[in-house]
Write a protein that holds these residues in place. Structure first.
Motif, short mmCIF file in Angstrom:
data_model
loop_
_atom_site.label_atom_id
_atom_site.label_comp_id
_atom_site.label_asym_id
_atom_site.label_seq_id
_atom_site.Cartn_x
_atom_site.Cartn_y
_atom_site.Cartn_z
N TYR A 159 0.81 -1.20 0.00
CA TYR A 159 0.00 0.00 0.00
C TYR A 159 0.86 1.27 0.00
N ARG A 160 0.89 1.90 -1.14
CA ARG A 160 1.54 3.20 -1.31
C ARG A 160 0.74 3.97 -2.35
N SER A 161 0.59 5.28 -2.15
CA SER A 161 -0.15 6.08 -3.11
C SER A 161 0.71 6.52 -4.28
N ALA A 210 -4.19 -1.93 -3.48
CA ALA A 210 -4.18 -0.46 -3.40
C ALA A 210 -5.14 -0.07 -2.29
N GLU A 211 -4.67 0.75 -1.37
CA GLU A 211 -5.46 1.17 -0.21
C GLU A 211 -6.22 2.46 -0.51
N TRP A 269 -4.92 6.17 -1.04
CA TRP A 269 -5.42 7.04 -2.10
C TRP A 269 -6.63 7.84 -1.62
N ARG A 270 -6.98 7.71 -0.38
CA ARG A 270 -8.13 8.41 0.17
C ARG A 270 -8.03 9.91 -0.12
N GLY A 271 -9.16 10.50 -0.51
CA GLY A 271 -9.19 11.92 -0.80
C GLY A 271 -8.87 12.28 -2.24
N ALA A 318 -16.86 3.50 -2.13
CA ALA A 318 -18.19 4.09 -2.28
C ALA A 318 -18.18 5.53 -1.77
N GLN A 319 -17.48 5.77 -0.68
CA GLN A 319 -17.36 7.13 -0.15
C GLN A 319 -16.61 8.02 -1.13
N MET A 320 -15.53 7.51 -1.69
CA MET A 320 -14.75 8.29 -2.65
C MET A 320 -15.60 8.72 -3.83
N TYR A 321 -16.44 7.81 -4.31
CA TYR A 321 -17.27 8.11 -5.48
C TYR A 321 -18.61 8.76 -5.11
#
Length: 260
Positions: free
Chosen positions: A172-174, A201-202, A212-214, A252-255
């Motif tokens: 896990y790395r962005s 992928a996180e 990748w959050r945000g 789902a939150q991201m989208y």
């Protein structure tokens, strides 16, 4: 592309399946609670219908469980793990089993003299699992650090790979290039064992540089295509099976499609 699905989406699927259809998810790692497993074993109509829907359009579904303390090497399969084995063997409702047993999540892992016991216990757990389900496809989640460790004189990652059909690497790395550099030794061990693999992928709650959050949705979708192409170009391996995204609720939150 694969996606981890937590919560009880067997008995309460919500909008998950529609999301998977829209996003082209071809493999689901679905957490199966003991309650959901019992419902499927007794052929509960709604639960079985949900599984059939999950597997529609050629989608593969793996039943998921796992606890860090299983890495101590139980004398017999933990009840939850045994229940999933029974479910897979008796019903044919799943395409395989996926286990997320993380010895590195056990607090004693930080005590280096204790690590050999946790590695040995992890191997023992998967020996028990394989003995109980010799003909089931087994995928396991692995941390890239396992490729830097040895147990019983052998590479820890290689020993885990030998007991699985495929592995999902939680690198896990962005930054895709950093993720691949970290994962490369693990991929070498898995390839050496002749096993198939996915790259994780996180998307969930984690420190910057890991998740990748945000990320804006359109940018994330494009980045995943680029990430997949980067992996394909670098390794050119027929054993590479694509990305595995962690996890549905975070995606789902991201989208903007939050699903309770």
């Amino acid at each position: 592309m694969a996606m981890w699905v937590w919560k009880d989406r067997v008995l309460s699927p919500g909008a998950m399946l529609a999301f998977a259809e829209r996003r082209g998810i071809s493999t689901l790692f679905v957490y199966v609670t003991p309650t959901a497993a019992e419902a499927l074993l007794t052929r509960d109509r709604d639960a079985c219908a949900t599984l059939r829907a999950m597997r529609s359009n050629g989608r593969r579904v793996y039943a998921v469980a796992g606890e860090p303390d299983w890495a101590w090497g139980p004398a017999q399969l933990p009840e939850h793990a045994a229940l999933l084995v029974r479910l897979a063997v008796e019903t044919g409702l799943f395409d395989g089993l996926h286990f997320d047993v993380e010895p590195n999540a056990v607090p004693d892992w930080n005590d280096k003299p204790t690590r050999p016991a946790l590695m040995k216990g992890s191997v023992k757990f998967y020996d028990l699992l394989r003995a109980a389900a010799p003909y089931q496809k087994i995928d396991i989640a692995v941390n890239p650090v396992f490729a830097t460790l040895t147990t019983g004189g052998s590479n820890f990652m290689r020993e885990l790979a030998r007991r699985a059909d495929s592995l999902s690497i939680m690198s896990y790395r962005s930054d895709p290039k950093r993720a691949l550099e970290w994962a490369a030794p693990a991929i070498a061990q898995i390839e050496g064992a002749g096993r198939r693999w996915r790259m994780g992928a996180e998307v969930g709650d984690a420190e910057p540089g890991v998740t990748w959050r945000g990320t804006p949705p359109a940018r994330f979708s494009s980045a995943m295509v680029d990430f997949d192409n980067l992996i394909t170009d670098r390794f050119r391996s027929p054993r590479y099976e694509g990305l595995a995204l962690h996890d549905y609720d975070s995606l789902a939150q991201m989208y903007g499609e939050v699903d309770g």
